[in-house]
Design a protein around this motif. Structure first.
Motif, PDB file in Angstrom:
ATOM      1  N   LYS A 167      55.536 -21.390  29.469  1.00 10.63           N
ATOM      2  CA  LYS A 167      56.560 -21.910  28.425  1.00 10.63           C
ATOM      3  C   LYS A 167      56.842 -20.875  27.282  1.00 10.63           C
ATOM      4  O   LYS A 167      57.894 -20.476  27.084  1.00 10.63           O
ATOM      5  N   GLU A 168      55.917 -19.910  27.198  1.00 12.65           N
ATOM      6  CA  GLU A 168      56.179 -18.751  26.285  1.00 12.65           C
ATOM      7  C   GLU A 168      57.134 -17.928  26.770  1.00 12.65           C
ATOM      8  O   GLU A 168      58.169 -17.453  26.141  1.00 12.65           O
ATOM      9  N   ASN A 169      56.899 -17.459  28.143  1.00  7.69           N
ATOM     10  CA  ASN A 169      57.955 -16.530  28.737  1.00  7.69           C
ATOM     11  C   ASN A 169      59.251 -17.174  28.728  1.00  7.69           C
ATOM     12  O   ASN A 169      60.222 -16.614  28.673  1.00  7.69           O
ATOM     13  N   THR A 170      59.312 -18.553  29.130  1.00  7.98           N
ATOM     14  CA  THR A 170      60.546 -19.229  29.259  1.00  7.98           C
ATOM     15  C   THR A 170      61.460 -19.125  27.799  1.00  7.98           C
ATOM     16  O   THR A 170      62.540 -18.804  27.826  1.00  7.98           O
ATOM     17  N   GLU A 171      60.527 -19.400  26.849  1.00  4.00           N
ATOM     18  CA  GLU A 171      61.274 -19.357  25.421  1.00  4.00           C
ATOM     19  C   GLU A 171      61.635 -17.972  24.947  1.00  4.00           C
ATOM     20  O   GLU A 171      62.756 -17.984  24.709  1.00  4.00           O
ATOM     21  N   ASN A 172      60.841 -16.974  25.500  1.00  2.00           N
ATOM     22  CA  ASN A 172      61.140 -15.580  25.186  1.00  2.00           C
ATOM     23  C   ASN A 172      62.638 -15.283  26.007  1.00  2.00           C
ATOM     24  O   ASN A 172      63.351 -14.484  25.536  1.00  2.00           O
ATOM     25  N   LEU A 173      62.562 -15.751  27.372  1.00  2.00           N
ATOM     26  CA  LEU A 173      63.846 -15.530  28.332  1.00  2.00           C
ATOM     27  C   LEU A 173      64.893 -16.185  27.658  1.00  2.00           C
ATOM     28  O   LEU A 173      66.143 -15.510  27.586  1.00  2.00           O
ATOM     29  N   THR A 174      64.681 -17.394  27.068  1.00  2.20           N
ATOM     30  CA  THR A 174      65.775 -18.312  26.492  1.00  2.20           C
ATOM     31  C   THR A 174      66.373 -17.415  25.016  1.00  2.20           C
ATOM     32  O   THR A 174      67.752 -17.129  24.990  1.00  2.20           O
ATOM     33  N   ALA A 175      65.427 -16.651  24.460  1.00  2.00           N
ATOM     34  CA  ALA A 175      65.958 -15.759  23.190  1.00  2.00           C
ATOM     35  C   ALA A 175      66.513 -14.570  23.686  1.00  2.00           C
ATOM     36  O   ALA A 175      67.696 -14.233  23.005  1.00  2.00           O
ATOM     37  N   ILE A 176      66.211 -14.015  24.495  1.00  2.00           N
ATOM     38  CA  ILE A 176      66.890 -12.831  25.160  1.00  2.00           C
ATOM     39  C   ILE A 176      68.344 -13.215  25.635  1.00  2.00           C
ATOM     40  O   ILE A 176      69.217 -12.463  25.522  1.00  2.00           O
ATOM     41  N   LEU A 177      68.330 -14.106  26.170  1.00  5.04           N
ATOM     42  CA  LEU A 177      69.766 -14.589  26.822  1.00  5.04           C
ATOM     43  C   LEU A 177      70.575 -15.043  25.652  1.00  5.04           C
ATOM     44  O   LEU A 177      72.012 -14.807  25.839  1.00  5.04           O
ATOM     45  N   SER A 178      70.156 -15.537  24.655  1.00  4.90           N
ATOM     46  CA  SER A 178      70.971 -15.877  23.413  1.00  4.90           C
ATOM     47  C   SER A 178      71.463 -14.783  22.656  1.00  4.90           C
ATOM     48  O   SER A 178      72.470 -14.542  22.215  1.00  4.90           O
ATOM     49  N   ASN A 179      70.362 -13.762  22.392  1.00  3.84           N
ATOM     50  CA  ASN A 179      70.860 -12.278  21.909  1.00  3.84           C
ATOM     51  C   ASN A 179      71.628 -11.573  22.677  1.00  3.84           C
ATOM     52  O   ASN A 179      72.858 -11.086  22.208  1.00  3.84           O
ATOM     53  N   ALA A 180      71.707 -11.803  24.336  1.00  8.05           N
ATOM     54  CA  ALA A 180      72.844 -11.053  24.852  1.00  8.05           C
ATOM     55  C   ALA A 180      74.058 -11.769  24.925  1.00  8.05           C
ATOM     56  O   ALA A 180      75.061 -10.967  24.794  1.00  8.05           O
ATOM     57  N   ARG A 181      74.059 -13.191  24.657  1.00 11.82           N
ATOM     58  CA  ARG A 181      75.128 -13.806  24.490  1.00 11.82           C
ATOM     59  C   ARG A 181      75.932 -13.519  23.266  1.00 11.82           C
ATOM     60  O   ARG A 181      77.319 -13.233  22.986  1.00 11.82           O
ATOM     61  N   GLU A 182      75.164 -13.127  22.051  1.00 17.80           N
ATOM     62  CA  GLU A 182      75.687 -12.819  21.032  1.00 17.80           C
ATOM     63  C   GLU A 182      76.163 -11.570  20.843  1.00 17.80           C
ATOM     64  O   GLU A 182      77.296 -11.269  20.255  1.00 17.80           O
TER      65      GLU A 182
END
Length: 312
Positions: A167-182
């Motif tokens: 769960k923690e890694n999934t949240e981090n991956l989601t944050a990374i993808l969001s930052n990459a999109r921004e």
């Protein structure tokens, strides 16, 4: 009477069938007993799961015998000794290979011989002294072994994947993808500026290439100048230095040859110094007398006082 006749016929038919079956069994047993066999003991250094007594023995896919006995090697329990019999007419040679093959989809295994050349001697073995053959690892057994290893690795991989996808890694991956999109959206918004920057960099690189070409041309010209005119200048300087060296040698020789005369001349110059001083004083006095004569001729000649006119 009729039912009894039917029972009698059925009994006779049953008796005939039993006798025929016994006769066929005896014939088959006699035929098997009359057949001549060669015996071989095959040593397997791996598991022989699926192999059992009575399983067929094949030679290049043709049934030529069967398995008689199986036992563990007393010296090495990891090895299995399998006693088989093969029709004596089948030539099992020294370089004949033995292994296991899958008999059917149920997992039953058969012993199979393969290979063997005519120039290799034939192995002969009896029931009491069977010929020894070392089996080669079968492809199916290797597949099973590799399959077990593969399944173990797959299980470890799935365990690692579950850890990675926590769960923690999934949240981090989601944050990374969001930052990459921004970041990508920001780059798209600055696309015109990036294009202009790339164009300036392209122009700068072209100018740098032109400057490098000019520097290369200047260096080539300088190299040519040094190789042509510079060589001439160096030759001239070398000649001049040679002439100066020769002149210095001549002056040195002349000085050594006229050392006495030079000493006398310098001594005479030292004696002339007082006379030159007196002459200089005389000239100075004469210069002063001439100046006074120009300013006051009468006073200078007669030595009287000078009469000065007083202005009215």
């Amino acid at each position: 009477m009729e039912p009894k006749a039917h029972h009698l016929v059925i009994g006779v038919f049953t008796l005939i069938a039993v006798v025929a079956a016994l006769s066929f069994a005896l014939w088959l047993a006699k035929s098997s007993a009359d057949r001549e066999w060669a015996y071989y003991e095959i040593v397997f250094d791996h598991a022989v799961g699926g192999l059992a007594k009575g399983n067929p023995v094949l030679y290049s896919g043709v049934a030529v015998g069967d398995v008689l006995d199986m036992k563990l090697d007393q010296a090495n329990p990891g090895h299995v000794r399998v006693l088989v019999r093969v029709e004596q007419s089948v030539p099992v040679r020294k370089n004949t290979r033995a292994g296991l093959v899958l008999a059917n989809i149920t997992g039953s295994m058969s012993v199979q011989f393969s290979g063997g050349t005519k120039d290799s001697p034939v192995l002969e073995g009896s029931r009491d002294n069977p010929a020894l053959i070392t089996a080669e690892p079968s492809a199916f057994n290797s597949l099973l072994t590799n399959g077990e290893v593969l399944l173990t690795k797959a299980e470890k991989l799935l365990t690692s994947a579950n850890r990675v996808l926590s769960k923690e890694n999934t949240e981090n991956l989601t944050a990374i993808l969001s930052n990459a999109r921004e970041a990508s959206d920001s780059l798209l918004g600055s696309r015109d500026q990036l294009v202009a920057l790339l164009e300036r960099m392209d122009n700068a690189s072209k100018r740098a290439a032109e400057a490098a070409s000019r520097v290369s041309a200047v260096s080539d010209n300088a190299n040519a100048l040094l190789q042509n005119e510079g060589k001439t200048v160096l030759i001239s300087m070398n000649a001049a230095m040679t002439g100066i060296e020769q002149t210095a040698n001549r002056i040195d020789q002349l000085t050594r040859n006229n050392e006495g005369a030079l000493d006398s001349g310098l001594q005479g110059i030292g004696e002339l110094a007082p006379a030159l001083r007196e002459l200089r004083n005389t000239l100075r006095n004469l210069n002063q007398f001439t100046r006074r004569l120009e300013e006051d001729p009468t006073g200078t000649i007669w030595g009287g006082p000078t009469i000065k006119e007083v202005s009215q």
